[in-house]
Enzyme design. Sequence first.
Site, PDB file in Angstrom:
ATOM      1  N   MET A 161     -21.656   4.174 -29.732  1.00 23.14           N
ATOM      2  CA  MET A 161     -22.033   5.217 -29.450  1.00 23.14           C
ATOM      3  C   MET A 161     -22.367   5.821 -31.020  1.00 23.14           C
ATOM      4  O   MET A 161     -23.295   6.860 -31.058  1.00 23.14           O
ATOM      5  CB  MET A 161     -21.551   5.858 -28.679  1.00 23.14           C
ATOM      6  CG  MET A 161     -21.117   5.471 -27.128  1.00 23.14           C
ATOM      7  SD  MET A 161     -22.886   5.993 -25.898  1.00 23.14           S
ATOM      8  CE  MET A 161     -22.256   7.917 -26.211  1.00 23.14           C
ATOM      9  N   ASP A 228     -10.794  18.868 -20.024  1.00 21.88           N
ATOM     10  CA  ASP A 228     -11.144  18.475 -18.708  1.00 21.88           C
ATOM     11  C   ASP A 228     -12.487  19.542 -18.601  1.00 21.88           C
ATOM     12  O   ASP A 228     -12.498  20.269 -18.058  1.00 21.88           O
ATOM     13  CB  ASP A 228     -10.414  18.281 -17.535  1.00 21.88           C
ATOM     14  CG  ASP A 228     -10.920  18.013 -16.056  1.00 21.88           C
ATOM     15  OD1 ASP A 228     -12.008  17.592 -15.749  1.00 21.88           O
ATOM     16  OD2 ASP A 228     -10.011  17.472 -15.270  1.00 21.88           O
ATOM     17  N   HIS A 246     -25.208  11.269 -18.373  1.00 19.79           N
ATOM     18  CA  HIS A 246     -25.820  10.894 -18.033  1.00 19.79           C
ATOM     19  C   HIS A 246     -24.771  10.023 -16.921  1.00 19.79           C
ATOM     20  O   HIS A 246     -25.187   8.840 -16.725  1.00 19.79           O
ATOM     21  CB  HIS A 246     -26.908   9.848 -19.091  1.00 19.79           C
ATOM     22  CG  HIS A 246     -25.840   9.327 -19.817  1.00 19.79           C
ATOM     23  ND1 HIS A 246     -26.347   8.212 -20.532  1.00 19.79           N
ATOM     24  CD2 HIS A 246     -25.100   9.057 -20.342  1.00 19.79           C
ATOM     25  CE1 HIS A 246     -25.952   7.740 -21.792  1.00 19.79           C
ATOM     26  NE2 HIS A 246     -24.642   8.334 -21.234  1.00 19.79           N
TER      27      HIS A 246
END
EC number: 2.1.1.117
Length: 339
Positions: A161, A228, A246
């Site tokens: 990533m 969160d 995504h």
Amino acid sequence: MEVVSKIDQENQAKIWKQIFGFAESLVLKCAVQLEIAETLHNNVKPMSLSELASKLPAQPVNEDRLYRILHFLVHMKLFNKDATTQKYSLAPPAKYLLKGWEKSMVPSILSVTDKDFTAPWNHLGDGLTGNCNAFEKALGKGIRVYMRENPEKDQLFNEGMACDTRLFASALVNECKSIFSDGINTLAGVGRGTGTAVKAISKAFPDIKCTIHDLPEVTSKNSKIPRDVFKSVPSADAIFMKSILHEWNDEECIQILKRCKEAIPKGGKVIIADVVIDMDSTHPYSKSRLAMDLAMMLHTGGKERTEEDWKKLIDAAGFASCKITKLSALQSVIEAYPH
């Protein structure tokens, strides 16, 4: 027996090419693991088969097998072979197979082609009849639990990533300066990973105060602020998210975007870095973007989206408008404005 027409021959050839489509990915992975590009690069001059075989880190090398791998790599146009001297050299794309520079694609290659991460692809069709979790079916548990229990795979994924993000960030800060020059004083990066993009933004635009707020499952290792995103998002002039939405379905994305909308002031915006699927199949990245869509379906139950999909999603979250900017990268930039 019926004579095979030219059209039939071409169509059969297309199917054979697709049947062995996996070979390109795995031969590419093999080239990286053998350090073929590194060896040729370090030698400076083109190398014969025997010279290359003698210099590869893995020893002893079976020259016949190396020759056949190189033959395939030359066919892929990653390496050159001089017809006269029979010596090998790097083709232009091979520079991305070199380790240790900011645009190296080696971490992405090793992550995407990892045998565990490719295993869910064998269950691609299973999800059409019911709500099959392909990752869980292949590996016995969902991706988030799997990553927590397999830190070496989590590291491999995060390195992949970060590699992707370095390529994206280079395009972002060079091609989208206006995105960060319209009254943004503070920027909060929310995501899962190493904060590579936010660090690049901070370096390119030092007047913007940037903070990184990571998802709980990776905060413990990266010393960032846990967050969160379904409950709250940090306040800032701009919220930045790369490759986050995504991972989630539309309903979950709308929840996240609503939290983002609550966190930005009048005149603020949400900056989303994610794939925008091309309706033009001739774009150089179109096939990779479609493959990413399938990967998200298999790994997280998420999806990549078209321009129209993004507009509908952002509208459903209560934003007034959005702007999509295509970059010379796999991802595009979607700016969502609340007012």
